[in-house]
Motif scaffolding. Sequence first.
Motif, PDB file in Angstrom:
ATOM      1  N   ARG A 231       0.618  38.730  53.657  1.00 25.84           N
ATOM      2  CA  ARG A 231       1.507  39.666  52.961  1.00 25.84           C
ATOM      3  C   ARG A 231       2.604  38.920  52.194  1.00 25.84           C
ATOM      4  O   ARG A 231       2.915  39.264  51.048  1.00 25.84           O
ATOM      5  CB  ARG A 231       2.133  40.649  53.958  1.00 25.84           C
ATOM      6  CG  ARG A 231       1.140  41.666  54.500  1.00 25.84           C
ATOM      7  CD  ARG A 231       1.842  42.757  55.292  1.00 25.84           C
ATOM      8  NE  ARG A 231       0.910  43.795  55.680  1.00 25.84           N
ATOM      9  CZ  ARG A 231       0.296  43.861  56.851  1.00 25.84           C
ATOM     10  NH1 ARG A 231       0.535  42.937  57.778  1.00 25.84           N
ATOM     11  NH2 ARG A 231      -0.550  44.840  57.127  1.00 25.84           N
ATOM     12  N   ASP A 232       3.196  37.891  52.810  1.00 25.87           N
ATOM     13  CA  ASP A 232       4.246  37.121  52.148  1.00 25.87           C
ATOM     14  C   ASP A 232       3.701  36.388  50.928  1.00 25.87           C
ATOM     15  O   ASP A 232       4.358  36.319  49.886  1.00 25.87           O
ATOM     16  CB  ASP A 232       4.870  36.112  53.129  1.00 25.87           C
ATOM     17  CG  ASP A 232       5.691  36.789  54.208  1.00 25.87           C
ATOM     18  OD1 ASP A 232       6.040  37.976  54.029  1.00 25.87           O
ATOM     19  OD2 ASP A 232       5.982  36.146  55.239  1.00 25.87           O
ATOM     20  N   PHE A 233       2.495  35.823  51.042  1.00 22.97           N
ATOM     21  CA  PHE A 233       1.887  35.094  49.925  1.00 22.97           C
ATOM     22  C   PHE A 233       1.645  36.026  48.742  1.00 22.97           C
ATOM     23  O   PHE A 233       1.935  35.673  47.593  1.00 22.97           O
ATOM     24  CB  PHE A 233       0.568  34.455  50.378  1.00 22.97           C
ATOM     25  CG  PHE A 233      -0.093  33.617  49.316  1.00 22.97           C
ATOM     26  CD1 PHE A 233       0.229  32.274  49.177  1.00 22.97           C
ATOM     27  CD2 PHE A 233      -1.037  34.173  48.454  1.00 22.97           C
ATOM     28  CE1 PHE A 233      -0.385  31.496  48.202  1.00 22.97           C
ATOM     29  CE2 PHE A 233      -1.641  33.411  47.474  1.00 22.97           C
ATOM     30  CZ  PHE A 233      -1.324  32.067  47.345  1.00 22.97           C
ATOM     31  N   ILE A 234       1.116  37.225  49.015  1.00 21.42           N
ATOM     32  CA  ILE A 234       0.829  38.178  47.936  1.00 21.42           C
ATOM     33  C   ILE A 234       2.121  38.637  47.267  1.00 21.42           C
ATOM     34  O   ILE A 234       2.215  38.687  46.034  1.00 21.42           O
ATOM     35  CB  ILE A 234       0.042  39.381  48.486  1.00 21.42           C
ATOM     36  CG1 ILE A 234      -1.363  38.951  48.910  1.00 21.42           C
ATOM     37  CG2 ILE A 234      -0.043  40.497  47.453  1.00 21.42           C
ATOM     38  CD1 ILE A 234      -2.162  40.014  49.626  1.00 21.42           C
ATOM     39  N   LYS A 235       3.149  38.944  48.077  1.00 19.78           N
ATOM     40  CA  LYS A 235       4.418  39.401  47.501  1.00 19.78           C
ATOM     41  C   LYS A 235       5.073  38.321  46.655  1.00 19.78           C
ATOM     42  O   LYS A 235       5.602  38.592  45.573  1.00 19.78           O
ATOM     43  CB  LYS A 235       5.362  39.837  48.624  1.00 19.78           C
ATOM     44  CG  LYS A 235       4.962  41.163  49.257  1.00 19.78           C
ATOM     45  CD  LYS A 235       5.888  41.541  50.402  1.00 19.78           C
ATOM     46  CE  LYS A 235       5.448  42.854  51.046  1.00 19.78           C
ATOM     47  NZ  LYS A 235       6.319  43.218  52.199  1.00 19.78           N
ATOM     48  N   ASN A 236       5.042  37.062  47.128  1.00 21.39           N
ATOM     49  CA  ASN A 236       5.625  35.956  46.358  1.00 21.39           C
ATOM     50  C   ASN A 236       4.854  35.713  45.070  1.00 21.39           C
ATOM     51  O   ASN A 236       5.450  35.433  44.022  1.00 21.39           O
ATOM     52  CB  ASN A 236       5.646  34.678  47.202  1.00 21.39           C
ATOM     53  CG  ASN A 236       6.616  34.756  48.359  1.00 21.39           C
ATOM     54  OD1 ASN A 236       7.599  35.501  48.311  1.00 21.39           O
ATOM     55  ND2 ASN A 236       6.351  34.016  49.419  1.00 21.39           N
ATOM     56  N   ASP A 237       3.524  35.811  45.133  1.00 18.95           N
ATOM     57  CA  ASP A 237       2.700  35.593  43.944  1.00 18.95           C
ATOM     58  C   ASP A 237       2.954  36.673  42.900  1.00 18.95           C
ATOM     59  O   ASP A 237       3.086  36.379  41.712  1.00 18.95           O
ATOM     60  CB  ASP A 237       1.220  35.580  44.349  1.00 18.95           C
ATOM     61  CG  ASP A 237       0.319  35.174  43.208  1.00 18.95           C
ATOM     62  OD1 ASP A 237       0.145  33.958  43.006  1.00 18.95           O
ATOM     63  OD2 ASP A 237      -0.217  36.069  42.511  1.00 18.95           O
TER      64      ASP A 237
END
Length: 223
Positions: free
Chosen positions: A40-46
């Motif tokens: 979830r953090d990776f998708i939001k940052n991307d």
Amino acid sequence: MGQKINPLGFRLGTTQSHHSLWFAQPKNYSKGLEEDKKIRDFIKNDVQKNIRISSGIEGIARIEIQKRIDLIQVIIYMGFPKLLIENRPRGIEELQTNLQKEFNCINRKLNIAITRIEKPYGNPNILAEFIAGQLKNRVSCRKAMKKAIELTEQADTKGIQVQIAGRIDGKEIARVEWIREGRVPLQTIRAKIDYCAYTVRTIYGVLGIKIWIFIDEESTKLL
């Protein structure tokens, strides 16, 4: 003494469902939970890196993760999916490739799907991002909350409560400001309430935004 509980956890199994659907042995449960958070953090940052909007809205309502033995299915619910596709012609494929490389999904296939929400401003996460963008642009706290409520009324909701806490408008003493419109029955389990807690960093400190949206109420069935 008042006892408080997360409105979403309070309604699990009645009007609220889990955002992660998978099974694991007790010894592997913590690893699966940590993997979900990282995804979830990776998708939001991307998405945050590749979407530049004046209002600062990313448009992610929630991310659901479904795991099987050979597949990880990620469903991203967005209010404005065109922004991700327009800025990146191969947006979904590129995000899927980067995510697969990050987590070394060799034995498992990773699939990403994007679902559009019909009424974006009826979702508390998107509404909190809108308020955060207003506060960063030094808009008055009360004015930002009233504007958010006006946007929510267009989504045909039955009630909304917005709360902002911290050094509001740069004051030296922290305080809590809140505003409510319509009904927000927090103690009724059959009431479908969407909730989010959002943190925004401003030039005068960190502010906490909490939003409760009363969507609908399930009718009781007599047996």
